[in-house]
Scaffold this motif. Structure first.
Motif, PDB file in Angstrom:
ATOM      1  N   LEU A 154       0.417  -1.848   0.160  1.00 42.73           N
ATOM      2  CA  LEU A 154       0.301  -0.175   0.286  1.00 42.73           C
ATOM      3  C   LEU A 154       0.286   1.200  -0.083  1.00 42.73           C
ATOM      4  CD1 LEU A 154      -3.093  -0.954   2.537  1.00 42.73           C
ATOM      5  CD2 LEU A 154      -2.914  -1.182  -0.139  1.00 42.73           C
ATOM      6  N   THR A 155       2.125   1.264   0.931  1.00 46.82           N
ATOM      7  CA  THR A 155       3.104   2.186   0.772  1.00 46.82           C
ATOM      8  C   THR A 155       3.982   2.655  -0.302  1.00 46.82           C
ATOM      9  OG1 THR A 155       4.460   1.344   2.242  1.00 46.82           O
ATOM     10  CG2 THR A 155       3.116   2.848   3.003  1.00 46.82           C
ATOM     11  N   PHE A 156       3.558   1.108  -1.284  1.00 48.16           N
ATOM     12  CA  PHE A 156       5.024   1.784  -3.190  1.00 48.16           C
ATOM     13  C   PHE A 156       6.105   0.910  -2.684  1.00 48.16           C
ATOM     14  CE2 PHE A 156       1.355   4.314  -3.718  1.00 48.16           C
ATOM     15  CZ  PHE A 156       0.538   3.414  -5.015  1.00 48.16           C
ATOM     16  N   GLN A 157       6.046  -0.435  -1.856  1.00 45.40           N
ATOM     17  CA  GLN A 157       7.930  -0.263  -1.121  1.00 45.40           C
ATOM     18  C   GLN A 157       7.310  -2.183  -1.474  1.00 45.40           C
ATOM     19  OE1 GLN A 157      10.012   1.037   0.335  1.00 45.40           O
ATOM     20  NE2 GLN A 157       9.049   2.988   0.011  1.00 45.40           N
ATOM     21  N   PRO A 158       7.699  -2.587  -2.526  1.00 45.76           N
ATOM     22  CA  PRO A 158       7.525  -4.085  -3.505  1.00 45.76           C
ATOM     23  C   PRO A 158       8.695  -4.955  -2.414  1.00 45.76           C
ATOM     24  CG  PRO A 158       7.871  -3.283  -5.387  1.00 45.76           C
ATOM     25  CD  PRO A 158       7.509  -1.609  -4.168  1.00 45.76           C
ATOM     26  N   LEU A 159       9.405  -4.568  -3.091  1.00 50.38           N
ATOM     27  CA  LEU A 159      10.965  -4.946  -2.660  1.00 50.38           C
ATOM     28  C   LEU A 159      10.687  -5.051  -1.081  1.00 50.38           C
ATOM     29  CD1 LEU A 159      13.798  -6.247  -3.859  1.00 50.38           C
ATOM     30  CD2 LEU A 159      14.813  -3.893  -2.633  1.00 50.38           C
ATOM     31  N   THR A 160      10.682  -4.347  -0.326  1.00 53.94           N
ATOM     32  CA  THR A 160      10.472  -4.147   1.270  1.00 53.94           C
ATOM     33  C   THR A 160       9.654  -5.556   1.650  1.00 53.94           C
ATOM     34  OG1 THR A 160      10.792  -2.124   2.056  1.00 53.94           O
ATOM     35  CG2 THR A 160       9.881  -3.332   3.361  1.00 53.94           C
ATOM     36  N   ALA A 161       8.774  -6.111   0.906  1.00 56.56           N
ATOM     37  CA  ALA A 161       7.908  -6.881   1.026  1.00 56.56           C
ATOM     38  C   ALA A 161       8.182  -8.014   0.714  1.00 56.56           C
ATOM     39  CB  ALA A 161       6.071  -6.549  -0.076  1.00 56.56           C
ATOM     40  N   THR A 162       8.706  -7.914  -0.017  1.00 62.49           N
ATOM     41  CA  THR A 162       9.276  -9.614  -0.572  1.00 62.49           C
ATOM     42  C   THR A 162      10.524  -9.512   0.453  1.00 62.49           C
ATOM     43  OG1 THR A 162       8.790  -9.022  -3.301  1.00 62.49           O
ATOM     44  CG2 THR A 162      10.425 -10.397  -2.671  1.00 62.49           C
ATOM     45  N   ILE A 163      11.266  -8.947   0.938  1.00 62.79           N
ATOM     46  CA  ILE A 163      12.855  -9.454   1.147  1.00 62.79           C
ATOM     47  C   ILE A 163      11.442 -10.118   2.662  1.00 62.79           C
ATOM     48  CG2 ILE A 163      14.773  -8.554   3.005  1.00 62.79           C
ATOM     49  CD1 ILE A 163      15.153  -6.227   0.634  1.00 62.79           C
ATOM     50  N   VAL A 164      11.030  -9.311   3.378  1.00 62.85           N
ATOM     51  CA  VAL A 164      10.083  -9.628   4.663  1.00 62.85           C
ATOM     52  C   VAL A 164       9.091 -11.005   4.233  1.00 62.85           C
ATOM     53  CG1 VAL A 164       8.301  -9.493   5.545  1.00 62.85           C
ATOM     54  CG2 VAL A 164       9.094  -7.329   5.353  1.00 62.85           C
ATOM     55  N   MET A 165       8.723 -11.057   3.292  1.00 63.77           N
ATOM     56  CA  MET A 165       8.548 -12.889   3.036  1.00 63.77           C
ATOM     57  C   MET A 165       9.344 -14.070   2.075  1.00 63.77           C
ATOM     58  SD  MET A 165       5.070 -12.937   3.212  1.00 63.77           S
ATOM     59  CE  MET A 165       4.960 -15.315   1.511  1.00 63.77           C
ATOM     60  N   ILE A 166      11.000 -13.088   1.940  1.00 62.41           N
ATOM     61  CA  ILE A 166      11.547 -14.752   2.309  1.00 62.41           C
ATOM     62  C   ILE A 166      12.085 -15.090   2.788  1.00 62.41           C
ATOM     63  CG2 ILE A 166      13.815 -14.141   0.105  1.00 62.41           C
ATOM     64  CD1 ILE A 166      13.198 -13.249  -2.076  1.00 62.41           C
ATOM     65  N   MET A 167      12.314 -14.067   3.602  1.00 64.84           N
ATOM     66  CA  MET A 167      13.500 -14.049   5.268  1.00 64.84           C
ATOM     67  C   MET A 167      12.549 -14.702   6.354  1.00 64.84           C
ATOM     68  SD  MET A 167      16.036 -10.981   5.901  1.00 64.84           S
ATOM     69  CE  MET A 167      17.155 -12.081   6.202  1.00 64.84           C
TER      70      MET A 167
END
Length: 688
Positions: A154-167
């Motif tokens: 929602l805050t346009f941080q796709p890389l942050t979201a993906t890194i959270v999911m991967i880790m």
């Protein structure tokens, strides 16, 4: 996957190369052996063929189906996850670049929605469990992860979201891998304990492997043994502890016509049972009971960590809300959400406990959960039984003293008749010496035998009309049997003496010798070095026999001529001052093992009653493992507390840095998940 050759209980299966292309030989074999009814697996990496041995009651089709679930699906899942992770990182990087060049227009919002769906696909369970628990107002760690990933999009941080999911996924994978490894060792440990059963053939008892017993056959069970089949009693009676099945602590008296169940233990008596259910069902149930008990029996520290972790979830949501209200910055609020304490707090104890359980099982130890490890770390007194524990438990006859009109062979023949069903080492020594001399004796019916725990055995109908009494001097005094003074004037001073009588007449005295276990002296010294302040011996033997062993092992606190209830009384009294570990192996030790802070059953020869009552079972009987268990438990608790402090410290620092704008959510995710992964790796490496 297809069968290329089969025999009863044996299959050779052809695997396609693509099915196991990412797996090593050990991974394929370990995965196959996790199937309850498969006890051996050998994989050929050249031909991609898997040779397995399984319980013959299971059909080949069932085996193939189970293997498909264990190997193919897991292998494909691992490959698919790897591809998805690489794909998601690429997509998120492209999305970040697009946002940097084009801004947050409608097309960017569509891109964020697609990116969110792709992230959900990485681990749908996180969103399913997390959001459902959030809607129930009972948020969990999964809730935090799900909300932080959605907020990042929602805050346009796709890389942050993906890194959270991967880790987060990496943390989960390491936790699951450790848990699977622990289960594998527990399965292996359970299977190593080969079960021998007493099958009745034409009124003769023959010892055979449990796997060879068929439904409808007659099986005999004796005092102290675990019942290994479901069935009906056709002869005899017994007092049976059914707590493992019914949950009732009080033992039950069972007679002819009553049903008995696998996993229950005979406290006294002997029975013949017509087997109805056996084989893979009961053995598999026993394995799963062991796993369930070990995994659910958490330590107090684990329970405290779980409780704290649950309390931290709403605090994290509250902290994120406060951060937004104070700063009006969605990015900082998301940063708070991705830095949660839950995973690290829980895993700081759980992974350390699992790693230590793995360490134990590799050394032939079955430990029943985290509570046993935590309790062992705090032990201040170790209490040992003597016969079969401090000593090797394989005594031999040193001398035979007989009444004037009795020969040695007559005495041993009568003694072997009475002791032929005995599980105690002294009884086995009498039977072994009798067989060594080639003496024949009648078969003792279980209805004619009375076991008096802590005293001895009364066997009726010897040569149809005679009654043989074998046991301690106190048993002879109980039945007012005289005449042992005439056999030996020094009988009262003899150590390791067994007394024999027939029809109320003294028959003779047998002196038994038993040697101290190798490495026991070193084990006791190691325990003292580990701040165990008191070493005690409790035994039913005479004082002279106890002192002789105690002097060799430098044990100062010795209590002799005790009944099982006396051992329990000592344990209860000692525990008023400090935690106590009891080490034993016999039926007469089982109550003391149950009442002690930590009960340890030592050796594969240990009675089933002792194994059931214990918190730790040392299969191979090496005494030095006792000291290793104490040392490993103490080290585990230190590592848990250090991990606990590290998780709280690193995550609290990350929250403060995020609040002050010193780090962004990506760095916060790295710190949080890196701390969690660090806890896992530190536990695995430190406790290996």
């Amino acid at each position: 996957m297809r069968i290329i050759h089969q025999l009863p209980g044996r299959l050779r299966v052809q695997l396609a190369k693509k099915e196991v292309q990412t797996w090593s030989k050990k991974q394929v074999e370990a995965s196959a052996r996790r199937t309850a009814f498969i006890y051996s697996a050998n994989y050929n990496e050249v031909s991609h063929s898997l040779l397995i041995y399984y319980e013959h009651q299971v059909s080949p089709d069932e085996v193939l189906t189970a293997l498909s679930e264990k190997i193919i699906q897991q292998s494909q899942s691992l490959v698919r996850t790897g591809i998805n992770v690489v794909g998601m990182l690429s997509i998120s990087l492209l999305a970040e670049k697009y946002l940097a060049n084009r801004g947050t227009k409608l097309s960017a919002r569509s891109l964020m929605a697609m990116n969110l769906l792709a992230n959900i696909n990485l681990n749908p369970d996180i969103f399913k469990k997390g959001l459902s628990q959030l809607f129930k107002l009972k948020p969990t760690a999964e809730s935090l992860t799900a909300v932080s990933v959605i907020a990042a999009h929602l805050t346009f941080q796709p890389l942050t979201a993906t890194i959270v999911m991967i880790m987060s996924g990496l943390s989960d994978y390491l936790e699951q891998m450790t848990s699977r490894q622990s289960q594998n060792f527990l399965y292996s440990s359970a299977r190593k304990n080969s079960k021998i059963i007493h099958r009745v053939e034409n009124e003769t008892v023959v010892d055979v492997p449990l796997a060879k017993v068929k439904s409808g056959e007659i099986i005999a069970f004796y005092t102290g043994e675990k019942i290994l089949v479901d069935g009906e009693i056709i002869a005899g009676n017994a007092v049976i502890n059914e707590a493992s099945i019914t949950g009732e602590y009080q033992a039950t008296i069972k007679k002819k016509g009553a049903s008995v169940y696998a996993g229950t233990v005979i406290e006294s008596g002997q029975i013949k049972v017509k087997a109805e259910k056996l084989g893979s069902q009961t053995e598999e149930a026993a394995i799963y009971r062991l796993l369930a008990e070990a995994e659910t029996n958490k330590s107090k520290l684990q329970k405290s960590a779980d409780a704290l972790a649950q309390k931290m979830v709403p605090i994290s949501f509250g902290a994120a809300a406060v951060t937004y209200l104070v700063t009006r910055n969605w990015l900082k609020a998301v940063g708070i959400l991705v830095i949660d304490f839950v995973c690290g707090v829980k895993l700081s104890s759980e992974i350390a406990i699992l790693a230590t359980m793995n360490h134990f099982t590799q050394k032939g130890i079955v430990i029943k959960g985290g509570q046993a490890i935590e309790s062992t770390a705090g032990i201040k007194e170790v209490v040992f039984d003597k016969t079969g524990t401090l000593t090797v438990g394989k005594p031999v006859i040193q001398k035979v003293l007989t009444a004037a009109d009795t020969s040695q062979d007559e005495l041993l023949r009568a003694g072997a008749y009475a002791e032929q069903h005995a599980s105690h080492p002294l009884g086995r020594a009498i039977v072994a010496e009798s067989e060594k001399r080639g003496l024949e004796y009648p078969s003792l019916q279980i209805t004619d035998e009375e076991v008096i725990t802590g005293y001895g055995i009364i066997a009726k109908k010897y040569h149809e009309t005679d009654t043989v009494i074998v046991g301690a001097l106190k048993l002879m005094r109980k039945y007012n049997i005289q005449g042992f003074e005439q056999i030996s004037e020094q009988y009262a001073e003899l150590s390791n003496a067994i007394y024999f009588a027939i029809n109320q007449q003294a028959l003779g005295i047998v002196l038994i010798s038993d040697r101290v276990r190798p490495a026991m002296a070193r084990t006791i010294q190691q325990l003292k070095d580990l701040n165990i302040t008191k070493i005690t011996m409790l035994t039913g033997d005479k004082d002279s026999a106890a002192v002789e062993v105690a002097e060799q092992l430098k044990i100062d606190n010795v209590k002799s001529e005790l009944l099982p209830k006396d051992k329990v009384a000592y344990i209860k009294n000692a525990e008023r001052d400090h935690p106590v570990m009891m080490v034993g192996d016999g039926l007469n030790d089982s109550a003391a093992l149950k009442w002690s802070t930590v009960g340890v059953a030592l050796g594969s020869h240990a009675s089933d009653a002792a194994k059931n009552a214990s918190d730790i079972f040392i299969n191979d009987g090496r005494p030095e493992v006792i000291a290793d268990a104490v040392y490993a438990s103490q080290k585990t608790m230190r590592v848990i507390k250090q991990n606990y402090a590290g998780v709280l410290g690193f995550n609290a620092s990350a929250i403060l840095l995020n609040f002050n704008g010193k780090i962004n959510p990506v760095i916060g995710a790295f710190i949080h998940n890196g701390t969690t992964i660090g806890v896992i790796l530190r536990s695995l490496l430190k406790l290996h």
